[in-house]
Design a protein around this motif. Structure first.
Motif, PDB file in Angstrom:
ATOM      1  N   THR A  39       0.839  -1.194   0.000  1.00 52.25           N
ATOM      2  CA  THR A  39       0.000   0.000   0.000  1.00 52.25           C
ATOM      3  C   THR A  39       0.873   1.242   0.000  1.00 52.25           C
ATOM      4  OG1 THR A  39      -1.889   1.080   1.062  1.00 52.25           O
ATOM      5  CG2 THR A  39      -0.199   0.201   2.524  1.00 52.25           C
ATOM      6  N   PHE A  40       0.329   2.328  -0.562  1.00 55.87           N
ATOM      7  CA  PHE A  40       1.062   3.582  -0.694  1.00 55.87           C
ATOM      8  C   PHE A  40       0.234   4.731  -0.130  1.00 55.87           C
ATOM      9  CE2 PHE A  40       2.540   0.725  -3.921  1.00 55.87           C
ATOM     10  CZ  PHE A  40       3.916   0.926  -3.976  1.00 55.87           C
ATOM     11  N   GLY A  41       0.903   5.752   0.382  1.00 61.40           N
ATOM     12  CA  GLY A  41       0.208   6.925   0.898  1.00 61.40           C
ATOM     13  C   GLY A  41       1.178   7.885   1.521  1.00 61.40           C
ATOM     14  N   GLU A  42       0.639   8.953   2.106  1.00 52.30           N
ATOM     15  CA  GLU A  42       1.454   9.924   2.828  1.00 52.30           C
ATOM     16  C   GLU A  42       1.593   9.472   4.272  1.00 52.30           C
ATOM     17  OE1 GLU A  42       1.560  14.728   3.285  1.00 52.30           O
ATOM     18  OE2 GLU A  42      -0.295  13.738   3.919  1.00 52.30           O
ATOM     19  N   ALA A  43       2.819   9.386   4.771  1.00 48.69           N
ATOM     20  CA  ALA A  43       3.065   8.983   6.157  1.00 48.69           C
ATOM     21  C   ALA A  43       2.822  10.162   7.086  1.00 48.69           C
ATOM     22  CB  ALA A  43       4.492   8.480   6.318  1.00 48.69           C
ATOM     23  N   TYR A  61      -8.565  10.889   6.459  1.00 49.81           N
ATOM     24  CA  TYR A  61      -7.297  10.149   6.361  1.00 49.81           C
ATOM     25  C   TYR A  61      -7.153   9.399   5.038  1.00 49.81           C
ATOM     26  CZ  TYR A  61      -5.946  10.931  11.217  1.00 49.81           C
ATOM     27  OH  TYR A  61      -5.555  11.506  12.394  1.00 49.81           O
ATOM     28  N   TYR A  62      -8.033   9.646   4.106  1.00 49.30           N
ATOM     29  CA  TYR A  62      -7.943   8.984   2.806  1.00 49.30           C
ATOM     30  C   TYR A  62      -6.568   9.223   2.184  1.00 49.30           C
ATOM     31  CZ  TYR A  62      -9.158   7.928  -2.091  1.00 49.30           C
ATOM     32  OH  TYR A  62      -9.192   7.416  -3.359  1.00 49.30           O
ATOM     33  N   ARG A  63      -5.958   8.153   1.699  1.00 48.11           N
ATOM     34  CA  ARG A  63      -4.645   8.143   1.052  1.00 48.11           C
ATOM     35  C   ARG A  63      -3.506   8.500   1.999  1.00 48.11           C
ATOM     36  NH1 ARG A  63      -4.081  11.018  -4.630  1.00 48.11           N
ATOM     37  NH2 ARG A  63      -2.111  11.512  -3.605  1.00 48.11           N
ATOM     38  N   GLN A  64      -3.704   8.264   3.309  1.00 47.28           N
ATOM     39  CA  GLN A  64      -2.628   8.487   4.272  1.00 47.28           C
ATOM     40  C   GLN A  64      -2.330   7.202   5.039  1.00 47.28           C
ATOM     41  OE1 GLN A  64      -4.208  11.971   6.352  1.00 47.28           O
ATOM     42  NE2 GLN A  64      -2.678  13.221   5.330  1.00 47.28           N
ATOM     43  N   ILE A  65      -1.055   6.999   5.322  1.00 51.73           N
ATOM     44  CA  ILE A  65      -0.609   5.881   6.152  1.00 51.73           C
ATOM     45  C   ILE A  65      -0.367   6.449   7.542  1.00 51.73           C
ATOM     46  CG2 ILE A  65       1.267   4.243   6.565  1.00 51.73           C
ATOM     47  CD1 ILE A  65       1.483   3.888   3.536  1.00 51.73           C
ATOM     48  N   VAL A  66      -1.183   6.014   8.488  1.00 46.20           N
ATOM     49  CA  VAL A  66      -1.211   6.618   9.820  1.00 46.20           C
ATOM     50  C   VAL A  66      -0.292   5.863  10.773  1.00 46.20           C
ATOM     51  CG1 VAL A  66      -2.656   7.197  11.799  1.00 46.20           C
ATOM     52  CG2 VAL A  66      -3.526   7.504   9.472  1.00 46.20           C
ATOM     53  N   VAL A  67       0.586   6.606  11.419  1.00 47.60           N
ATOM     54  CA  VAL A  67       1.487   6.079  12.441  1.00 47.60           C
ATOM     55  C   VAL A  67       0.930   6.469  13.803  1.00 47.60           C
ATOM     56  CG1 VAL A  67       3.845   6.081  13.341  1.00 47.60           C
ATOM     57  CG2 VAL A  67       3.441   6.446  10.882  1.00 47.60           C
ATOM     58  N   ASN A 237     -15.405  18.460   7.234  1.00 50.02           N
ATOM     59  CA  ASN A 237     -14.004  18.072   7.114  1.00 50.02           C
ATOM     60  C   ASN A 237     -13.808  17.237   5.851  1.00 50.02           C
ATOM     61  OD1 ASN A 237     -15.614  16.148   8.905  1.00 50.02           O
ATOM     62  ND2 ASN A 237     -13.929  14.860   8.213  1.00 50.02           N
ATOM     63  N   GLY A 238     -12.551  16.947   5.514  1.00 45.57           N
ATOM     64  CA  GLY A 238     -12.278  16.118   4.350  1.00 45.57           C
ATOM     65  C   GLY A 238     -10.798  16.073   4.036  1.00 45.57           C
ATOM     66  N   PRO A 239     -10.405  15.206   3.093  1.00 45.66           N
ATOM     67  CA  PRO A 239      -8.995  15.024   2.754  1.00 45.66           C
ATOM     68  C   PRO A 239      -8.540  15.887   1.589  1.00 45.66           C
ATOM     69  CG  PRO A 239     -10.285  13.343   1.674  1.00 45.66           C
ATOM     70  CD  PRO A 239     -11.266  14.222   2.428  1.00 45.66           C
ATOM     71  N   GLY A 240      -7.236  15.893   1.372  1.00 50.59           N
ATOM     72  CA  GLY A 240      -6.688  16.500   0.179  1.00 50.59           C
ATOM     73  C   GLY A 240      -6.247  17.944   0.346  1.00 50.59           C
ATOM     74  N   ASP A 241      -5.804  18.508  -0.760  1.00 52.98           N
ATOM     75  CA  ASP A 241      -5.271  19.864  -0.811  1.00 52.98           C
ATOM     76  C   ASP A 241      -6.403  20.845  -1.093  1.00 52.98           C
ATOM     77  OD1 ASP A 241      -3.985  22.235  -1.413  1.00 52.98           O
ATOM     78  OD2 ASP A 241      -2.513  21.344  -2.763  1.00 52.98           O
ATOM     79  N   PRO A 242      -6.698  21.751  -0.158  1.00 48.51           N
ATOM     80  CA  PRO A 242      -7.785  22.717  -0.394  1.00 48.51           C
ATOM     81  C   PRO A 242      -7.500  23.638  -1.567  1.00 48.51           C
ATOM     82  CG  PRO A 242      -6.483  23.354   1.515  1.00 48.51           C
ATOM     83  CD  PRO A 242      -6.035  21.977   1.142  1.00 48.51           C
ATOM     84  N   GLY A 243      -6.240  23.740  -1.974  1.00 54.03           N
ATOM     85  CA  GLY A 243      -5.907  24.574  -3.112  1.00 54.03           C
ATOM     86  C   GLY A 243      -6.467  24.067  -4.426  1.00 54.03           C
ATOM     87  N   THR A 244      -6.927  22.814  -4.440  1.00 55.73           N
ATOM     88  CA  THR A 244      -7.509  22.254  -5.663  1.00 55.73           C
ATOM     89  C   THR A 244      -9.021  22.413  -5.722  1.00 55.73           C
ATOM     90  OG1 THR A 244      -7.875  20.046  -4.690  1.00 55.73           O
ATOM     91  CG2 THR A 244      -5.700  20.485  -5.658  1.00 55.73           C
ATOM     92  N   ALA A 245      -9.645  22.857  -4.621  1.00 57.58           N
ATOM     93  CA  ALA A 245     -11.109  22.832  -4.505  1.00 57.58           C
ATOM     94  C   ALA A 245     -11.746  24.123  -5.020  1.00 57.58           C
ATOM     95  CB  ALA A 245     -11.505  22.574  -3.052  1.00 57.58           C
ATOM     96  N   ASP A 246     -11.457  24.466  -6.239  1.00 52.36           N
ATOM     97  CA  ASP A 246     -11.966  25.723  -6.794  1.00 52.36           C
ATOM     98  C   ASP A 246     -13.487  25.741  -6.894  1.00 52.36           C
ATOM     99  OD1 ASP A 246      -9.354  26.543  -7.014  1.00 52.36           O
ATOM    100  OD2 ASP A 246      -9.184  26.071  -9.149  1.00 52.36           O
ATOM    101  N   ALA A 247     -14.083  24.619  -7.286  1.00 53.19           N
ATOM    102  CA  ALA A 247     -15.541  24.581  -7.427  1.00 53.19           C
ATOM    103  C   ALA A 247     -16.221  24.794  -6.084  1.00 53.19           C
ATOM    104  CB  ALA A 247     -15.974  23.255  -8.047  1.00 53.19           C
ATOM    105  N   ALA A 248     -15.688  24.169  -5.026  1.00 55.41           N
ATOM    106  CA  ALA A 248     -16.260  24.345  -3.687  1.00 55.41           C
ATOM    107  C   ALA A 248     -16.137  25.791  -3.239  1.00 55.41           C
ATOM    108  CB  ALA A 248     -15.564  23.414  -2.698  1.00 55.41           C
ATOM    109  N   VAL A 249     -15.012  26.420  -3.528  1.00 54.80           N
ATOM    110  CA  VAL A 249     -14.812  27.824  -3.156  1.00 54.80           C
ATOM    111  C   VAL A 249     -15.822  28.708  -3.875  1.00 54.80           C
ATOM    112  CG1 VAL A 249     -13.213  29.772  -3.290  1.00 54.80           C
ATOM    113  CG2 VAL A 249     -12.380  27.519  -2.584  1.00 54.80           C
ATOM    114  N   THR A 250     -16.059  28.456  -5.153  1.00 51.53           N
ATOM    115  CA  THR A 250     -17.040  29.229  -5.919  1.00 51.53           C
ATOM    116  C   THR A 250     -18.434  29.105  -5.305  1.00 51.53           C
ATOM    117  OG1 THR A 250     -15.783  28.991  -7.968  1.00 51.53           O
ATOM    118  CG2 THR A 250     -18.126  29.493  -8.179  1.00 51.53           C
ATOM    119  N   THR A 251     -18.788  27.868  -4.888  1.00 47.84           N
ATOM    120  CA  THR A 251     -20.099  27.654  -4.261  1.00 47.84           C
ATOM    121  C   THR A 251     -20.219  28.432  -2.960  1.00 47.84           C
ATOM    122  OG1 THR A 251     -20.355  25.462  -5.254  1.00 47.84           O
ATOM    123  CG2 THR A 251     -21.636  25.913  -3.266  1.00 47.84           C
TER     124      THR A 251
END
Length: 394
Positions: A39-43, A61-67, A237-251
């Protein structure tokens, strides 16, 4: 890789040999915990000493490997009541010393069994303190856990895996169909919750305050939000980079222009911040756990809070900011590093926090924020009317 089919004195089976490889080449050897495979993800590391079931099922925590920094994990097993969503979302799981047996009357199965049932690859028996110190000093980074590859093979695969910076993930964890969580007791207000990765306990906390919540997909439009007769909007709340959420920001900007009251948490705080015109940035290693000290600058009180964020809002803490929607201030700050942990608008009905006030798995210091939300609605709507009072009549 070879196997370690050893058994402890109490008959608990040990897993196959497993390795964890970070993108900078640091490698840890241990035993598989949960499923075998790769499995792969951000540690990232979580400093909570309890609440692992809520952590595993948090969509943030989607796509994250939790320690887990706490060494003993799994003591209370897994039950059927504490999940924060319908599945485990972590990409992988890292613990030092998993419990050999569950010891809770609520347990239905062991943590190891739950991880296996949902195909979650994990590793145990490694020095999680050393791993945590490494991440704290070098920053959260890509990694992988494997029972099948050599360290060299795994490092090459990690280098080809996707980073968290620039990842647009909220749509992957959002509900695809709207659903309703009814108010408990007397219905007072109707709220539309935009699901960027909402946890089960959040609409329950609103239901306890007489709020009926319509949970909508992350891509819901202003018109679809208005169609449910919402008195206000909740940004989850939610995962990922908020810098990509342009549609949500517009809403959200559309909602602010229509003077709809808004309460946001975590990813929702970042979306609201962007809607006000602030930037966001990636933290070195983030805040994750249920023991983070935050000061509410509106009262001066310090609260211990639950966090799960690797990004933050870039807003000045020294003075209010003038935005298209009026004056906005930083309402909360983290006392560990000064990171912005909340925003409040002075000329429109909107506020947010960067952490999780629903207290799953705790603590309860921030529960007042749901009361603050209900008080905001009391001041801007006719109770249970489903329509916001025009600004001029307030």
């Amino acid at each position: 890789m070879g196997t370690r089919d050893q058994r402890t004195g109490d008959g608990v089976s040990r897993g196959e040999a497993a390795i964890l490889v970070l993108e900078d080449g640091r490698t840890f050897s241990g035993e598989s915990f949960g499923s075998t495979g790769e499995t792969f993800g951000e540690a990232v590391f979580n400093t909570a000493m309890t609440g692992y079931q809520e952590t595993l099922t948090d969509p943030s925590y989607y796509r994250q490997i939790v320690v887990q920094t706490a060494p003993h994990i799994g003591n209370t097993g897994v039950n059927d009541e504490d999940d924060e969503s319908s599945r485990i979302w972590v990409a992988g799981y890292v613990v030092r010393d998993p419990a050999r047996r569950s010891s809770s009357w609520r347990a239905k199965r062991s943590l190891d069994e739950q991880l296996q049932a949902q195909g979650i690859v994990g590793i145990s028996g490694i020095d999680t303190r050393a791993l945590t110190r490494h991440l704290r000093e070098r920053g959260a980074m890509r990694c992988a856990i494997s029972t099948t590859s050599s360290p060299e093979q795994l490092l090459a695969a990690v280098a080809d895996s996707a980073p968290m910076l620039g990842a647009d993930l909220s749509s992957a964890v959002s509900t695809q169909q709207p659903y309703v969580v009814e108010a408990i007791g007397e219905h007072r207000f109707t709220v539309a919750a935009l699901d960027y990765g909402i946890k089960t306990m959040t609409p329950h906390r609103m239901a306890e305050r007489g709020i009926t919540t319509h949970v909508l997909p992350s891509n819901a439009t202003v018109e679809q939000i208005r169609a449910v007769g919402a008195d206000a909007v909740f940004l989850a709340n939610g995962p990922g980079d908020p810098g990509t959420a342009d549609a949500a920001v517009t809403t959200v900007r559309g909602l602010l222009r229509e003077e709809v009251p808004i309460f946001g948490i975590c990813f929702g705080n970042q979306i609201l911040g962007r809607a006000f015109g602030f930037g966001t940035y990636k933290l070195g290693y983030g805040h994750r756990g249920i023991n983070q000290p935050v000061q509410d600058r509106t009262t001066g009180k310090v609260e211990i809070t639950a966090h799960n964020h690797g990004f933050a809002v870039d807003a000045p803490t020294e003075h209010p900011s003038e935005t298209e929607f009026g004056s906005v201030e930083v309402s909360h700050v983290c006392l560990n590093d000064g990171v912005v942990e909340g925003l409040i608008a002075r000329d429109t009905k909107a506020f947010s926090v960067q952490y999780h006030p629903e207290a799953a798995a705790g603590p309860h210091d921030a529960a007042y924020l749901f009361d603050r939300f209900a008080e905001l609605l009391e001041g801007t709507t006719g109770a249970g009317s489903g329509t916001t009072t025009p600004k001029g009549n307030r």
